[in-house]
Design a protein around this motif. Structure first.
Motif, PDB file in Angstrom:
ATOM      1  N   GLY A  54     -28.904  -0.493  14.987  1.00 22.13           N
ATOM      2  CA  GLY A  54     -28.540  -0.514  13.584  1.00 22.13           C
ATOM      3  C   GLY A  54     -29.736  -0.670  12.673  1.00 22.13           C
ATOM      4  O   GLY A  54     -30.869  -0.885  13.110  1.00 22.13           O
ATOM      5  N   LEU A  55     -29.498  -0.557  11.339  1.00 23.59           N
ATOM      6  CA  LEU A  55     -30.520  -0.682  10.316  1.00 23.59           C
ATOM      7  C   LEU A  55     -30.232  -1.904   9.458  1.00 23.59           C
ATOM      8  O   LEU A  55     -29.084  -2.321   9.314  1.00 23.59           O
ATOM      9  CB  LEU A  55     -30.555   0.574   9.435  1.00 23.59           C
ATOM     10  CG  LEU A  55     -30.836   1.910  10.159  1.00 23.59           C
ATOM     11  CD1 LEU A  55     -30.692   3.069   9.182  1.00 23.59           C
ATOM     12  CD2 LEU A  55     -32.221   1.909  10.786  1.00 23.59           C
ATOM     13  N   GLY A  56     -31.274  -2.459   8.854  1.00 22.79           N
ATOM     14  CA  GLY A  56     -31.080  -3.625   8.002  1.00 22.79           C
ATOM     15  C   GLY A  56     -30.837  -4.869   8.824  1.00 22.79           C
ATOM     16  O   GLY A  56     -31.762  -5.543   9.266  1.00 22.79           O
ATOM     17  N   ILE A  57     -29.569  -5.179   9.030  1.00 20.69           N
ATOM     18  CA  ILE A  57     -29.184  -6.301   9.900  1.00 20.69           C
ATOM     19  C   ILE A  57     -28.634  -5.693  11.190  1.00 20.69           C
ATOM     20  O   ILE A  57     -27.451  -5.361  11.279  1.00 20.69           O
ATOM     21  CB  ILE A  57     -28.133  -7.198   9.229  1.00 20.69           C
ATOM     22  CG1 ILE A  57     -28.661  -7.709   7.880  1.00 20.69           C
ATOM     23  CG2 ILE A  57     -27.781  -8.381  10.135  1.00 20.69           C
ATOM     24  CD1 ILE A  57     -27.655  -8.545   7.121  1.00 20.69           C
ATOM     25  N   PRO A  58     -29.480  -5.497  12.181  1.00 24.21           N
ATOM     26  CA  PRO A  58     -29.037  -4.795  13.392  1.00 24.21           C
ATOM     27  C   PRO A  58     -28.163  -5.676  14.282  1.00 24.21           C
ATOM     28  O   PRO A  58     -28.143  -6.897  14.167  1.00 24.21           O
ATOM     29  CB  PRO A  58     -30.353  -4.448  14.086  1.00 24.21           C
ATOM     30  CG  PRO A  58     -31.280  -5.554  13.668  1.00 24.21           C
ATOM     31  CD  PRO A  58     -30.888  -5.912  12.257  1.00 24.21           C
ATOM     32  N   ILE A  59     -27.440  -5.007  15.168  1.00 28.42           N
ATOM     33  CA  ILE A  59     -26.666  -5.684  16.201  1.00 28.42           C
ATOM     34  C   ILE A  59     -27.542  -5.786  17.443  1.00 28.42           C
ATOM     35  O   ILE A  59     -28.006  -4.766  17.959  1.00 28.42           O
ATOM     36  CB  ILE A  59     -25.375  -4.902  16.525  1.00 28.42           C
ATOM     37  CG1 ILE A  59     -24.508  -4.771  15.275  1.00 28.42           C
ATOM     38  CG2 ILE A  59     -24.609  -5.579  17.647  1.00 28.42           C
ATOM     39  CD1 ILE A  59     -23.296  -3.881  15.476  1.00 28.42           C
ATOM     40  N   GLU A  60     -27.785  -6.989  17.893  1.00 33.69           N
ATOM     41  CA  GLU A  60     -28.674  -7.186  19.025  1.00 33.69           C
ATOM     42  C   GLU A  60     -27.986  -8.001  20.104  1.00 33.69           C
ATOM     43  O   GLU A  60     -27.456  -9.078  19.829  1.00 33.69           O
ATOM     44  CB  GLU A  60     -29.961  -7.895  18.593  1.00 33.69           C
ATOM     45  CG  GLU A  60     -30.985  -8.026  19.714  1.00 33.69           C
ATOM     46  CD  GLU A  60     -32.317  -8.577  19.236  1.00 33.69           C
ATOM     47  OE1 GLU A  60     -33.197  -8.807  20.082  1.00 33.69           O
ATOM     48  OE2 GLU A  60     -32.465  -8.755  18.007  1.00 33.69           O
ATOM     49  N   PHE A  61     -27.978  -7.456  21.313  1.00 32.30           N
ATOM     50  CA  PHE A  61     -27.394  -8.147  22.454  1.00 32.30           C
ATOM     51  C   PHE A  61     -28.327  -8.005  23.650  1.00 32.30           C
ATOM     52  O   PHE A  61     -29.163  -7.098  23.712  1.00 32.30           O
ATOM     53  CB  PHE A  61     -26.016  -7.578  22.809  1.00 32.30           C
ATOM     54  CG  PHE A  61     -24.947  -7.882  21.800  1.00 32.30           C
ATOM     55  CD1 PHE A  61     -24.404  -9.157  21.706  1.00 32.30           C
ATOM     56  CD2 PHE A  61     -24.482  -6.893  20.955  1.00 32.30           C
ATOM     57  CE1 PHE A  61     -23.416  -9.440  20.791  1.00 32.30           C
ATOM     58  CE2 PHE A  61     -23.490  -7.164  20.028  1.00 32.30           C
ATOM     59  CZ  PHE A  61     -22.953  -8.446  19.940  1.00 32.30           C
ATOM     60  N   ASP A  62     -28.116  -8.891  24.595  1.00 30.56           N
ATOM     61  CA  ASP A  62     -28.870  -8.851  25.841  1.00 30.56           C
ATOM     62  C   ASP A  62     -28.542  -7.569  26.618  1.00 30.56           C
ATOM     63  O   ASP A  62     -27.456  -6.986  26.456  1.00 30.56           O
ATOM     64  CB  ASP A  62     -28.530 -10.087  26.685  1.00 30.56           C
ATOM     65  CG  ASP A  62     -29.458 -10.240  27.872  1.00 30.56           C
ATOM     66  OD1 ASP A  62     -30.513 -10.865  27.713  1.00 30.56           O
ATOM     67  OD2 ASP A  62     -29.110  -9.728  28.958  1.00 30.56           O
ATOM     68  N   ILE A  63     -29.472  -7.144  27.443  1.00 34.09           N
ATOM     69  CA  ILE A  63     -29.265  -5.945  28.275  1.00 34.09           C
ATOM     70  C   ILE A  63     -27.992  -6.060  29.098  1.00 34.09           C
ATOM     71  O   ILE A  63     -27.236  -5.091  29.251  1.00 34.09           O
ATOM     72  CB  ILE A  63     -30.475  -5.730  29.209  1.00 34.09           C
ATOM     73  CG1 ILE A  63     -31.702  -5.265  28.421  1.00 34.09           C
ATOM     74  CG2 ILE A  63     -30.141  -4.725  30.306  1.00 34.09           C
ATOM     75  CD1 ILE A  63     -31.643  -3.835  27.959  1.00 34.09           C
ATOM     76  N   SER A  64     -27.720  -7.245  29.635  1.00 30.18           N
ATOM     77  CA  SER A  64     -26.526  -7.428  30.462  1.00 30.18           C
ATOM     78  C   SER A  64     -25.257  -7.233  29.648  1.00 30.18           C
ATOM     79  O   SER A  64     -24.232  -6.794  30.185  1.00 30.18           O
ATOM     80  CB  SER A  64     -26.543  -8.812  31.118  1.00 30.18           C
ATOM     81  OG  SER A  64     -26.545  -9.834  30.133  1.00 30.18           O
ATOM     82  N   TRP A  65     -25.293  -7.548  28.352  1.00 33.12           N
ATOM     83  CA  TRP A  65     -24.119  -7.321  27.480  1.00 33.12           C
ATOM     84  C   TRP A  65     -23.828  -5.832  27.395  1.00 33.12           C
ATOM     85  O   TRP A  65     -22.683  -5.402  27.564  1.00 33.12           O
ATOM     86  CB  TRP A  65     -24.397  -7.887  26.094  1.00 33.12           C
ATOM     87  CG  TRP A  65     -23.190  -7.935  25.199  1.00 33.12           C
ATOM     88  CD1 TRP A  65     -22.365  -8.993  24.987  1.00 33.12           C
ATOM     89  CD2 TRP A  65     -22.665  -6.859  24.386  1.00 33.12           C
ATOM     90  NE1 TRP A  65     -21.358  -8.657  24.101  1.00 33.12           N
ATOM     91  CE2 TRP A  65     -21.527  -7.342  23.718  1.00 33.12           C
ATOM     92  CE3 TRP A  65     -23.054  -5.537  24.161  1.00 33.12           C
ATOM     93  CZ2 TRP A  65     -20.775  -6.577  22.835  1.00 33.12           C
ATOM     94  CZ3 TRP A  65     -22.294  -4.745  23.297  1.00 33.12           C
ATOM     95  CH2 TRP A  65     -21.184  -5.270  22.644  1.00 33.12           C
TER      96      TRP A  65
END
Length: 309
Positions: free
Chosen positions: A130-141
């Motif tokens: 995403g841009l601005g406020i991205p969605i970030e999760f662990d690789i396992s997620w």
């Protein structure tokens, strides 16, 4: 013997009266739900949520669906053009949904490739999207989320595959009988196997879903009054626990897919019954009438025909 006969007659009368009464009440229940939407659509009110939980797996809801089927069937038996329209609508819905959801197979492959590159080549422990406020999760997620795509394809493409005649048929006598006998077998199969199975799975999956969304946990055996009493202590408790510490946290979506899959089976059992009836009535020339079947266009190399998917 006379007392046994009288008892059996009484229970038979009670059963017939129960069905007739609930069919008549189905019209009132639909009308009341439409004219009082706040009783079940206002989810800021915990009692409205409990009404949805109760009626979604209730006898009343079953007879609303059953009465709808009867009304469509009676109108369709009188006017076959109307019934063909119903068949085309239900099959068109299944085809459209299946063709859209099938693209998640491509998304699943692309996401798996990205996961491999990010983990093995760039040595990253997480993926940001995403841009601005991205969605970030662990690789396992992201890795465990691939199961959701697979579940979507299985659950939401089930009726599409049935329309396209892609399911495996175990044939013992079907191919040896006449065309109209085949249609009778199809009608019996939809009534005796598809619909009862859909109702049974719905009853389990509906309350299985809500037990992972709210507390206190609802039960299929509880009357509406008891559930409304529980509504005073109701709070959302959406399942967010993964199989690993940083794994996928939306496993409640699998329960939603199970309910959706069951609803699709239920609807297509109607479509299959109505199509089988119309083909039985109109004869062999109506086989696959209006069927929107996917065809893979093969290049013309001299004699090669189109290959069906």
């Amino acid at each position: 013997m006379e007392e046994d006969g009288a008892t059996q007659g009484f229970w038979l009368f009670e059963g017939v009266w129960f069905v007739i009464r609930n069919i008549a009440l189905a019209f009132w229940h639909v009308g009341y739900a439409i004219t009082h939407p706040g009783l079940w659509l206002d989810w800021s009110n915990s009692e409205a949520i409990m009404r949805v939980v109760y009626y979604g797996g209730s006898v009343e809801f079953f007879f609303v669906a059953f009465t709808t089927f009867l009304v469509i069937a009676i109108a369709g038996f009188y006017n076959n053009r109307f019934l063909w329209g119903v068949v085309r609508g239900l099959e068109g819905f299944a085809n459209t949904l299946g063709r859209v959801v099938a693209w998640f197979g491509l998304i699943m492959v692309l996401q798996q490739v990205i996961i491999v590159f990010m983990q093995r080549i760039f040595a990253r422990s997480s993926i940001s999207l995403g841009l601005g406020i991205p969605i970030e999760f662990d690789i396992s997620w992201w890795s465990e989320e691939l199961k959701l795509y697979n579940a979507m394809i299985v659950a939401l493409c089930l009726s599409y595959t049935f329309v396209q005649k892609g399911h495996v048929r175990v044939d013992l006598v079907y191919s040896a009988v006449s065309f109209r006998t085949k249609r009778v077998i199809d009608m019996a199969g939809s009534m005796l196997f598809m619909l009862p199975l859909a109702v049974l799975i719905w009853m389990y999956s509906w309350f299985f879903l809500w037990r992972h969304l709210i507390v206190p946990n609802p039960s299929a055996s509880e009357p509406l009054e008891r559930l409304l009493m529980k509504a005073r202590a109701l709070r959302w408790n959406v399942e967010t626990i993964g199989f690993s510490p940083n794994g996928f946290t939306a496993y409640f979506l699998f329960k939603v897919l199970l309910v959706a899959m069951t609803g699709l089976i239920f609807l297509h059992a109607w479509a299959f019954f109505f199509r089988s009836y119309l083909e039985w009535k109109e004869g062999p020339e109506s086989e696959d009438k209006y069927l929107d079947k996917d065809v893979l266009d093969a290049p013309d190399t001299g004699g090669h025909q189109h290959a069906e998917i």
